[in-house]
Design a protein around this motif. Structure first.
Motif, PDB file in Angstrom:
ATOM      1  N   THR A 153       3.269  14.002  -2.371  1.00 49.26           N
ATOM      2  CA  THR A 153       2.317  12.881  -2.289  1.00 49.26           C
ATOM      3  C   THR A 153       1.628  12.985  -0.930  1.00 49.26           C
ATOM      4  O   THR A 153       2.098  13.704  -0.032  1.00 49.26           O
ATOM      5  CB  THR A 153       3.041  11.525  -2.391  1.00 49.26           C
ATOM      6  OG1 THR A 153       3.985  11.430  -1.307  1.00 49.26           O
ATOM      7  CG2 THR A 153       3.755  11.372  -3.720  1.00 49.26           C
ATOM      8  N   SER A 154       0.547  12.240  -0.762  1.00 52.24           N
ATOM      9  CA  SER A 154      -0.249  12.396   0.463  1.00 52.24           C
ATOM     10  C   SER A 154       0.461  11.873   1.703  1.00 52.24           C
ATOM     11  O   SER A 154       0.041  12.165   2.825  1.00 52.24           O
ATOM     12  CB  SER A 154      -1.577  11.665   0.308  1.00 52.24           C
ATOM     13  OG  SER A 154      -2.294  12.235  -0.744  1.00 52.24           O
ATOM     14  N   GLY A 155       1.513  11.059   1.532  1.00 54.12           N
ATOM     15  CA  GLY A 155       2.206  10.509   2.699  1.00 54.12           C
ATOM     16  C   GLY A 155       1.415   9.389   3.346  1.00 54.12           C
ATOM     17  O   GLY A 155       1.365   9.278   4.563  1.00 54.12           O
ATOM     18  N   THR A 156       0.788   8.567   2.529  1.00 54.91           N
ATOM     19  CA  THR A 156      -0.024   7.463   3.057  1.00 54.91           C
ATOM     20  C   THR A 156       0.869   6.277   3.418  1.00 54.91           C
ATOM     21  O   THR A 156       0.675   5.629   4.437  1.00 54.91           O
ATOM     22  CB  THR A 156      -1.078   7.043   2.013  1.00 54.91           C
ATOM     23  OG1 THR A 156      -1.732   8.221   1.558  1.00 54.91           O
ATOM     24  CG2 THR A 156      -2.086   6.091   2.589  1.00 54.91           C
ATOM     25  N   THR A 157       1.858   6.011   2.573  1.00 59.95           N
ATOM     26  CA  THR A 157       2.691   4.831   2.801  1.00 59.95           C
ATOM     27  C   THR A 157       4.021   5.178   3.471  1.00 59.95           C
ATOM     28  O   THR A 157       4.765   4.291   3.863  1.00 59.95           O
ATOM     29  CB  THR A 157       2.976   4.124   1.464  1.00 59.95           C
ATOM     30  OG1 THR A 157       3.473   5.097   0.543  1.00 59.95           O
ATOM     31  CG2 THR A 157       1.734   3.490   0.890  1.00 59.95           C
ATOM     32  N   GLY A 268     -10.020   7.066  -4.864  1.00 63.03           N
ATOM     33  CA  GLY A 268     -10.089   5.751  -4.211  1.00 63.03           C
ATOM     34  C   GLY A 268     -11.206   4.946  -4.823  1.00 63.03           C
ATOM     35  O   GLY A 268     -11.916   5.437  -5.707  1.00 63.03           O
ATOM     36  N   PRO A 269     -11.377   3.713  -4.378  1.00 65.26           N
ATOM     37  CA  PRO A 269     -12.423   2.872  -4.959  1.00 65.26           C
ATOM     38  C   PRO A 269     -13.824   3.412  -4.646  1.00 65.26           C
ATOM     39  O   PRO A 269     -14.034   4.038  -3.613  1.00 65.26           O
ATOM     40  CB  PRO A 269     -12.200   1.511  -4.284  1.00 65.26           C
ATOM     41  CG  PRO A 269     -11.318   1.769  -3.124  1.00 65.26           C
ATOM     42  CD  PRO A 269     -10.615   3.056  -3.315  1.00 65.26           C
ATOM     43  N   THR A 288     -12.092   6.942 -11.816  1.00 66.28           N
ATOM     44  CA  THR A 288     -10.726   7.134 -12.298  1.00 66.28           C
ATOM     45  C   THR A 288      -9.698   6.654 -11.291  1.00 66.28           C
ATOM     46  O   THR A 288      -9.979   6.558 -10.093  1.00 66.28           O
ATOM     47  CB  THR A 288     -10.411   8.619 -12.565  1.00 66.28           C
ATOM     48  OG1 THR A 288     -10.378   9.300 -11.316  1.00 66.28           O
ATOM     49  CG2 THR A 288     -11.415   9.262 -13.468  1.00 66.28           C
ATOM     50  N   GLY A 290      -5.522   7.411 -10.442  1.00 70.65           N
ATOM     51  CA  GLY A 290      -4.367   8.243 -10.780  1.00 70.65           C
ATOM     52  C   GLY A 290      -3.644   8.615  -9.515  1.00 70.65           C
ATOM     53  O   GLY A 290      -4.037   8.216  -8.420  1.00 70.65           O
ATOM     54  N   MET A 291      -2.576   9.363  -9.657  1.00 75.09           N
ATOM     55  CA  MET A 291      -1.805   9.766  -8.481  1.00 75.09           C
ATOM     56  C   MET A 291      -1.019  11.030  -8.796  1.00 75.09           C
ATOM     57  O   MET A 291      -0.945  11.441  -9.964  1.00 75.09           O
ATOM     58  CB  MET A 291      -0.890   8.619  -8.056  1.00 75.09           C
ATOM     59  CG  MET A 291       0.110   8.201  -9.091  1.00 75.09           C
ATOM     60  SD  MET A 291       0.485   6.445  -8.999  1.00 75.09           S
ATOM     61  CE  MET A 291      -1.029   5.739  -9.628  1.00 75.09           C
ATOM     62  N   THR A 292      -0.418  11.589  -7.770  1.00 71.12           N
ATOM     63  CA  THR A 292       0.351  12.821  -7.930  1.00 71.12           C
ATOM     64  C   THR A 292       1.420  12.627  -9.001  1.00 71.12           C
ATOM     65  O   THR A 292       1.679  13.515  -9.804  1.00 71.12           O
ATOM     66  CB  THR A 292       0.998  13.191  -6.576  1.00 71.12           C
ATOM     67  OG1 THR A 292       0.024  13.020  -5.545  1.00 71.12           O
ATOM     68  CG2 THR A 292       1.476  14.619  -6.565  1.00 71.12           C
ATOM     69  N   ASP A 370       1.163   0.184  -6.048  1.00 68.50           N
ATOM     70  CA  ASP A 370      -0.190  -0.351  -5.892  1.00 68.50           C
ATOM     71  C   ASP A 370      -0.237  -1.745  -6.515  1.00 68.50           C
ATOM     72  O   ASP A 370       0.433  -2.011  -7.515  1.00 68.50           O
ATOM     73  CB  ASP A 370      -1.221   0.531  -6.632  1.00 68.50           C
ATOM     74  CG  ASP A 370      -1.410   1.877  -5.959  1.00 68.50           C
ATOM     75  OD1 ASP A 370      -1.369   1.930  -4.722  1.00 68.50           O
ATOM     76  OD2 ASP A 370      -1.603   2.873  -6.694  1.00 68.50           O
ATOM     77  N   ARG A 385      -2.391  -1.190  -1.599  1.00 65.46           N
ATOM     78  CA  ARG A 385      -0.992  -0.774  -1.613  1.00 65.46           C
ATOM     79  C   ARG A 385      -0.114  -2.003  -1.390  1.00 65.46           C
ATOM     80  O   ARG A 385      -0.411  -2.817  -0.503  1.00 65.46           O
ATOM     81  CB  ARG A 385      -0.721   0.186  -0.457  1.00 65.46           C
ATOM     82  CG  ARG A 385      -1.730   1.276  -0.334  1.00 65.46           C
ATOM     83  CD  ARG A 385      -1.288   2.433  -1.122  1.00 65.46           C
ATOM     84  NE  ARG A 385      -2.226   3.525  -0.936  1.00 65.46           N
ATOM     85  CZ  ARG A 385      -1.927   4.760  -1.247  1.00 65.46           C
ATOM     86  NH1 ARG A 385      -0.756   5.056  -1.760  1.00 65.46           N
ATOM     87  NH2 ARG A 385      -2.814   5.704  -1.094  1.00 65.46           N
ATOM     88  N   LYS A 474      -6.729  10.157   4.135  1.00 64.78           N
ATOM     89  CA  LYS A 474      -6.458   8.752   3.820  1.00 64.78           C
ATOM     90  C   LYS A 474      -6.011   8.015   5.086  1.00 64.78           C
ATOM     91  O   LYS A 474      -5.280   8.584   5.906  1.00 64.78           O
ATOM     92  CB  LYS A 474      -5.372   8.648   2.755  1.00 64.78           C
ATOM     93  CG  LYS A 474      -5.842   9.157   1.412  1.00 64.78           C
ATOM     94  CD  LYS A 474      -4.823   8.876   0.352  1.00 64.78           C
ATOM     95  CE  LYS A 474      -5.287   9.423  -0.984  1.00 64.78           C
ATOM     96  NZ  LYS A 474      -4.432   9.019  -2.065  1.00 64.78           N
TER      97      LYS A 474
HETATM   98  P1  ATP Z   1       2.162   8.321  -0.706  1.00 61.20           P
HETATM   99  O1  ATP Z   1       2.621   8.079  -2.113  1.00 61.20           O
HETATM  100  O2  ATP Z   1       2.957   9.377  -0.025  1.00 61.20           O
HETATM  101  O3  ATP Z   1       2.030   7.066   0.111  1.00 61.20           O
HETATM  102  P2  ATP Z   1      -0.520   8.591  -1.784  1.00 61.20           P
HETATM  103  O4  ATP Z   1      -0.092   7.504  -2.702  1.00 61.20           O
HETATM  104  O5  ATP Z   1      -1.760   8.368  -0.976  1.00 61.20           O
HETATM  105  O6  ATP Z   1       0.675   8.951  -0.776  1.00 61.20           O
HETATM  106  P3  ATP Z   1      -1.585  10.330  -3.822  1.00 61.20           P
HETATM  107  O7  ATP Z   1      -0.720  10.546  -4.998  1.00 61.20           O
HETATM  108  O8  ATP Z   1      -2.413  11.466  -3.333  1.00 61.20           O
HETATM  109  O9  ATP Z   1      -0.656   9.940  -2.602  1.00 61.20           O
HETATM  110  O10 ATP Z   1      -2.601   9.142  -4.054  1.00 61.20           O
HETATM  111  C1  ATP Z   1      -2.504   8.214  -5.094  1.00 61.20           C
HETATM  112  C2  ATP Z   1      -2.930   6.839  -4.612  1.00 61.20           C
HETATM  113  O11 ATP Z   1      -4.336   6.820  -4.307  1.00 61.20           O
HETATM  114  C3  ATP Z   1      -2.756   5.747  -5.649  1.00 61.20           C
HETATM  115  O12 ATP Z   1      -1.417   5.289  -5.749  1.00 61.20           O
HETATM  116  C4  ATP Z   1      -3.718   4.691  -5.113  1.00 61.20           C
HETATM  117  O13 ATP Z   1      -3.136   3.934  -4.059  1.00 61.20           O
HETATM  118  C5  ATP Z   1      -4.872   5.523  -4.544  1.00 61.20           C
HETATM  119  N1  ATP Z   1      -5.970   5.588  -5.558  1.00 61.20           N
HETATM  120  C6  ATP Z   1      -6.232   6.578  -6.435  1.00 61.20           C
HETATM  121  N2  ATP Z   1      -7.295   6.272  -7.215  1.00 61.20           N
HETATM  122  C7  ATP Z   1      -7.713   5.051  -6.831  1.00 61.20           C
HETATM  123  C8  ATP Z   1      -8.769   4.167  -7.250  1.00 61.20           C
HETATM  124  N3  ATP Z   1      -9.619   4.496  -8.214  1.00 61.20           N
HETATM  125  N4  ATP Z   1      -8.877   2.978  -6.618  1.00 61.20           N
HETATM  126  C9  ATP Z   1      -8.033   2.628  -5.624  1.00 61.20           C
HETATM  127  N5  ATP Z   1      -7.026   3.406  -5.185  1.00 61.20           N
HETATM  128  C10 ATP Z   1      -6.866   4.598  -5.762  1.00 61.20           C
END
Ligand code: ATP
Ligand code: MG
Length: 487
Positions: A153-157, A268-269, A288, A290-292, A370, A385, A474
């Protein structure tokens, strides 16, 4: 006994069914499915010669290229499990992921080898291309239950987690996407997002499963993207909003041909001005979500709802169910809560992390972390989040909403909002901003007060040179919280 979860090796089957169709356009090269199979066979034998065996975890640290495509398919031919590493990670992050995933080997671009030397057995592209071949058995049937890939995952949270993606996850993701977007004989998918992200890898699998061409770009370039749409007949492209913004600017007064049927916008939005600019140019944008963990998009908004459902991520793909949950109860329409997902494209869990897996997957549902709500028609709205939610005097504040308002100020280039401890309210919003010129706090407050309820207006602002972002660009609000605590 017949095992209903087995199916033929995807590329082998495709090369058998439609050998002469173009699989990949890369620069001036056009490679058919049968040629691709041939090249992949050779690569599989080279990988076998270095000792790659079935069920080995093999890292891939590469930028988009034909070599990367060959390695991906060849590793699956050998039954190895591919662990994708983001090439934009810092050395420290990369080493952490290499150890966390316990890869046996890492295959890398020549210029990236220096970062990981001594951490894992490595082999670079030049070395691999000159390897002698050794005879090996090829996996002729894929089991949908087996893990094909691991992607962090991107490591955002928090710290990135290795997501195990099965063959079944990828298969159902491809099928779900096709049931939504349809499939046309002349389809060609433009791939300029990274193959080490699920957005890119899923296109490669769709190409083989559907029998369509991928136009592969090494990296994003707005002009080259537009040329591929105008001159190479790309019919679908996957982008994030910053890419789309640049493509539109570069396009100028020109239009895309009507054969171009889908701009798949994720990550993202989508900002409203961008959607308006696309509408003016008659670009069909599909937003769209979605996520990893869901092996790519799971919710999509068709262009006809672009404005009537502004801000929505859309409705789930056919095989996917969505509900909103708050305190273990399913929410009613418009009630906010955690977005939870069920479907065959959802991960079986995180690699070596049974604690995180059991927190995220409960009773067959995946808890995304989310927050959002469904409207009366079942359209999903993603708010933010869960970990970044600010509760101020009992009111919920979503940092993303406040950041969007700040970013609409002409002199604010970037913004990040977090909760700051407050004796009276529990928490109050606090904003970090990057400005092109000085703006007084009074002006900032006045600007926000015109556009936000009073409790959402930041109670403090700090101007900074840049905001902390991860390798996926991010915003890292948790790093902003650390900054605030340091003060
Ligand atoms: P980590 O899980 O490690 O914190 P991450 O959630 O950023 O990292 P990804 O799987 O790359 O890792 O990203 C998915 C996330 O991106 C979603 O859970 C959501 O928070 C965000 N996202 C994706 N698409 C959208 C969208 N259309 N609108 C808002 N947020 C979105
Ligand atoms: Mg996540």
């Amino acid at each position: 006994m017949i095992n209903p979860t087995m199916m033929p090796n995807w590329l082998k089957q495709r090369a058998f069914l439609t050998p002469d169709r173009i699989a990949i356009t890369y620069g001036n090269e056009q490679i058919t499915f049968s040629k691709l199979d041939e090249m992949v066979m050779r690569r599989a034998r080279q990988l076998a010669a270095i000792g790659v065996r079935q069920n080995d975890y093999v890292g891939l640290l590469m930028r988009n290229s034909l070599e990367m495509v060959l390695n991906i398919h060849a590793l699956l031919y050998l039954g190895a499990i591919i662990v994708f590493f983001n090439t934009r990670l810092t050395e420290k992050e990369l080493i952490w992921q290499i150890h966390d995933s316990k890869v046996k080997w890492t295959i890398c671009d020549d210029e990236l080898q220096g970062f990981i030397k001594g951490q894992t057995k490595t082999i670079n592209t030049t070395e691999l291309c000159s390897m002698k071949e050794s005879e090996t058995e090829i996996v002729t049937t894929f089991s949908l239950q087996h893990v094909a890939t691991v992607m962090y995952t991107s490591g955002t949270t928090g710290k990135p987690k290795g997501v195990q993606q099965t063959y079944g996850n990828h298969w159902w993701s491809a099928v779900g996407s096709m049931l939504n977007l349809g499939l046309r004989e002349n389809d060609s998918w433009l791939l300029a997002v990274p193959l080490f992200h699920i957005s890119g890898l899923s296109i490669l699998f769709r190409s083989v499963i559907y029998g369509i061409r991928v136009i592969l770009h090494r990296s994003f370039n707005a002009n080259r993207m537009n040329e591929a749409i105008k001159k190479q007949n790309a019919t679908i492209a996957s982008v994030v909003s910053t890419m789309l913004q640049q493509m539109i600017e570069e396009l100028g007064e020109e239009r895309y041909p009507c054969t171009f049927r889908c701009m798949l916008l994720g990550g993202g939005p989508a900002p409203k001005p961008l959607l308006e600019a696309c509408q003016a140019k008659e670009i069909p944008v599909f937003q769209t979500y979605g996520m990893t963990e869901t092996a790519s998009q799971v919710v999509t908004l068709a262009p006809e709802y672009c404005f009537s459902k502004l801000g929505s991520a859309g409705k789930p793909l056919f095989p996917v169910e969505i509900k909103i949950v708050q305190n273990e109860k399913t929410c009613r329409p418009y009630e906010e809560g955690e977005i939870v997902i069920k479907g065959p494209n959802v991960t079986i869990g995180y690699l070596n992390r049974s604690d995180s897996t059991s927190k995220s997957i409960r009773n067959g549902w995946f808890y995304t972390g989310d927050i959002g709500y469904l409207d009366g028609d079942g359209f999903l709205y993603v708010l933010d989040r869960r970990s970044d939610l600010i509760v101020s005097g009992g009111e919920n504040i979503y940092p993303a909403e406040v950041e969007a308002v700040l970013l609409s100020h002409p002199n604010i280039l970037d913004a990040g909002v977090i909760g700051k401890k407050d004796e009276k309210w529990g928490q109050v919003p606090f904003a970090f901003i990057v400005c092109s010129q000085n703006i007084s706090e009074r002006e900032l407050v006045a600007f926000c007060e015109e556009r936000l309820a009073k409790y959402k207006v930041p109670k403090g602002f700090k101007m900074v040179k840049e905001l902390p972002r991860n390798a996926s660009k991010k915003l890292l609000r948790r790093k902003l919280k650390e900054k605030l605590d340091e003060k």
